[in-house]
Design a protein around this motif. Structure first.
Motif, PDB file in Angstrom:
ATOM      1  N   SER A  37       4.956  43.596  31.617  1.00  0.00           N
ATOM      2  CA  SER A  37       5.869  43.993  32.677  1.00  0.00           C
ATOM      3  C   SER A  37       7.324  43.905  32.216  1.00  0.00           C
ATOM      4  N   GLU A  38       8.159  44.703  32.856  1.00  0.00           N
ATOM      5  CA  GLU A  38       9.605  44.593  32.638  1.00  0.00           C
ATOM      6  C   GLU A  38      10.152  43.329  33.297  1.00  0.00           C
ATOM      7  N   LYS A  39       9.408  42.773  34.236  1.00  0.00           N
ATOM      8  CA  LYS A  39       9.820  41.554  34.924  1.00  0.00           C
ATOM      9  C   LYS A  39       9.272  40.325  34.206  1.00  0.00           C
ATOM     10  N   CYS A  40       9.899  39.192  34.441  1.00  0.00           N
ATOM     11  CA  CYS A  40       9.456  37.913  33.864  1.00  0.00           C
ATOM     12  C   CYS A  40       9.350  36.876  34.979  1.00  0.00           C
ATOM     13  N   VAL A  41       8.616  35.810  34.689  1.00  0.00           N
ATOM     14  CA  VAL A  41       8.606  34.663  35.587  1.00  0.00           C
ATOM     15  C   VAL A  41       9.597  33.646  35.033  1.00  0.00           C
ATOM     16  N   HIS A  42      10.337  32.998  35.915  1.00  0.00           N
ATOM     17  CA  HIS A  42      11.374  32.051  35.507  1.00  0.00           C
ATOM     18  C   HIS A  42      11.027  30.649  36.000  1.00  0.00           C
ATOM     19  N   PHE A  43      11.104  29.685  35.108  1.00  0.00           N
ATOM     20  CA  PHE A  43      10.901  28.283  35.455  1.00  0.00           C
ATOM     21  C   PHE A  43      12.223  27.536  35.308  1.00  0.00           C
ATOM     22  N   ALA A  44      12.516  26.665  36.264  1.00  0.00           N
ATOM     23  CA  ALA A  44      13.711  25.827  36.165  1.00  0.00           C
ATOM     24  C   ALA A  44      13.520  24.849  35.017  1.00  0.00           C
ATOM     25  N   ARG A  45      14.382  24.899  34.043  1.00  0.00           N
ATOM     26  CA  ARG A  45      14.189  24.112  32.830  1.00  0.00           C
ATOM     27  C   ARG A  45      14.996  22.817  32.894  1.00  0.00           C
ATOM     28  N   TYR A  46      14.407  21.815  33.534  1.00  0.00           N
ATOM     29  CA  TYR A  46      15.022  20.497  33.552  1.00  0.00           C
ATOM     30  C   TYR A  46      14.524  19.678  32.359  1.00  0.00           C
ATOM     31  N   ARG A  47      13.217  19.635  32.205  1.00  0.00           N
ATOM     32  CA  ARG A  47      12.638  18.978  31.040  1.00  0.00           C
ATOM     33  C   ARG A  47      11.373  19.745  30.657  1.00  0.00           C
ATOM     34  N   HIS A  48      11.515  21.052  30.600  1.00  0.00           N
ATOM     35  CA  HIS A  48      10.367  21.935  30.399  1.00  0.00           C
ATOM     36  C   HIS A  48       9.642  21.575  29.099  1.00  0.00           C
ATOM     37  N   VAL A  49       8.339  21.320  29.199  1.00  0.00           N
ATOM     38  CA  VAL A  49       7.542  20.875  28.056  1.00  0.00           C
ATOM     39  C   VAL A  49       7.290  22.045  27.111  1.00  0.00           C
ATOM     40  N   ASP A  50       7.477  21.821  25.818  1.00  0.00           N
ATOM     41  CA  ASP A  50       7.244  22.851  24.806  1.00  0.00           C
ATOM     42  C   ASP A  50       5.817  23.396  24.905  1.00  0.00           C
ATOM     43  N   LYS A  89      16.988  27.821  32.906  1.00  0.00           N
ATOM     44  CA  LYS A  89      15.655  28.388  33.097  1.00  0.00           C
ATOM     45  C   LYS A  89      15.029  28.751  31.756  1.00  0.00           C
ATOM     46  N   VAL A  90      13.708  28.898  31.783  1.00  0.00           N
ATOM     47  CA  VAL A  90      12.948  29.460  30.681  1.00  0.00           C
ATOM     48  C   VAL A  90      12.090  30.566  31.290  1.00  0.00           C
ATOM     49  N   SER A  91      11.989  31.697  30.575  1.00  0.00           N
ATOM     50  CA  SER A  91      11.307  32.870  31.127  1.00  0.00           C
ATOM     51  C   SER A  91      10.098  33.239  30.280  1.00  0.00           C
ATOM     52  N   TYR A  92       9.017  33.642  30.951  1.00  0.00           N
ATOM     53  CA  TYR A  92       7.776  34.025  30.281  1.00  0.00           C
ATOM     54  C   TYR A  92       7.375  35.442  30.676  1.00  0.00           C
ATOM     55  N   PRO A  93       6.665  36.152  29.779  1.00  0.00           N
ATOM     56  CA  PRO A  93       6.218  37.516  30.092  1.00  0.00           C
ATOM     57  C   PRO A  93       5.143  37.535  31.180  1.00  0.00           C
ATOM     58  N   LEU A  94       5.075  38.668  31.867  1.00  0.00           N
ATOM     59  CA  LEU A  94       4.066  38.890  32.894  1.00  0.00           C
ATOM     60  C   LEU A  94       3.230  40.121  32.547  1.00  0.00           C
ATOM     61  N   LEU A  95       2.041  40.167  33.113  1.00  0.00           N
ATOM     62  CA  LEU A  95       1.164  41.321  32.964  1.00  0.00           C
ATOM     63  C   LEU A  95       1.341  42.239  34.169  1.00  0.00           C
ATOM     64  N   GLU A  96       1.533  43.523  33.906  1.00  0.00           N
ATOM     65  CA  GLU A  96       1.575  44.522  34.971  1.00  0.00           C
ATOM     66  C   GLU A  96       0.270  45.306  34.963  1.00  0.00           C
ATOM     67  N   LEU A  97      -0.401  45.315  36.080  1.00  0.00           N
ATOM     68  CA  LEU A  97      -1.650  46.043  36.247  1.00  0.00           C
ATOM     69  C   LEU A  97      -1.421  47.202  37.211  1.00  0.00           C
TER      70      LEU A  97
END
Length: 264
Positions: free
Chosen positions: A237-250, A97-105
């Motif tokens: 946010s303390e949480k992140c979104v996770h993407f399955a990294r099979y061939r995740h584009v830079d 996986k690759v993880s990205y930050p999220l916004l908490e409102l």
């Protein structure tokens, strides 16, 4: 491993989603749209935003995969012509996986009631008629009194959307930060704002206290009623979104594909 398919209502997307489900079942993959481990979004970036919000209460353990029925987008790595390759990757998933930050409102009502929301892209506060007037706090202190059409607060991955149109910087998602940009602010000899986008790290908040209730509050594809809002708080946010990294584009390749033609 359980898989969900989330598609928009476009005819081509529905057809692709149906074919994807058939291929997954042929390979012995379990389709479970209620409690999946992986969510395959079929459509475009907007569809993936919808998938994120649909499964937002499960994001601690859910990973997303974007399949685009048009051109590749910021959140979509696969095309509808690549179902076989995608299903093969799903079959050999090992948790990458690759993880990205999220916004908490956080929305605080005049009654003291608090509501919390997560955004993958951005939150936007806009005044449809007249001028939005709001005090902006940074570091717990009043920073400026904003006057204008509104503000946008974006995640790094959302920095290429409304934020970029407002003159904001494009942030790499490795940076744990959010960015506030102004929408048509009023700056003259009487009224002044900084006029530049602000980048805030994960241990700080942007606090906005509107001076009226005639504005719109939007986050990703959602909308919040503005009646009786006392304060809005934005933070990483303390949480992140996770993407399955099979061939995740830079990320920078995504930016180049979206905004810059190939260099000859």
């Amino acid at each position: 491993m359980k898989y969900a398919i989330f598609n928009n209502e476009d005819v081509s997307s529905r057809v692709v989603a149906k074919n994807l489900a058939l291929e997954m079942r042929k390979h012995g993959l379990t389709v479970d749209n209620e409690e999946p481990d992986i969510v395959v979004s079929v459509g475009g970036d907007g569809t993936l935003l919808g998938a994120f919000q649909h499964y937002v209460n499960q994001i601690d353990h859910v990973r997303f995969v974007g399949l685009h029925t048009g051109h590749l987008g910021f959140y979509t790595d696969w095309l509808s012509t690549e179902l076989d390759q995608l299903v093969d990757s799903l079959s050999h998933d090992n948790g990458q996986k690759v993880s990205y930050p999220l916004l908490e409102l956080t929305v605080i009502q005049t009654t003291g009631e608090k509501s919390h929301y997560l955004a993958l892209n951005e939150a936007v506060i806009k005044q449809p008629l007249g001028t939005l007037v709001a005090d902006i706090y940074l570091g717990g202190e009043v920073f400026e009194r904003f006057r204008g059409d509104g503000i946008a607060v974006a995640t790094p991955t959302g920095s290429t959307a409304y934020n970029k149109a407002n003159g904001g910087a494009v942030l790499h998602p490795a940076l744990q930060a959010i960015q506030m940009s102004e929408i048509a602010s009023i700056n003259n000899r009487v009224f002044r704002t900084l006029g530049s986008p602000l980048i805030v790290p994960r241990d700080q908040e942007i606090v906005m206290r509107p001076q009226s209730n005639n504005f719109l509050v939007m986050y990703d594809q959602g909308e919040i009623a503005s009646d009786h809002i006392l304060e809005l708080r934005f933070r990483v946010s303390e949480k992140c979104v996770h993407f399955a990294r099979y061939r995740h584009v830079d990320f920078w390749r995504r930016v180049q594909n979206a905004f810059i033609n190939d260099i000859e």
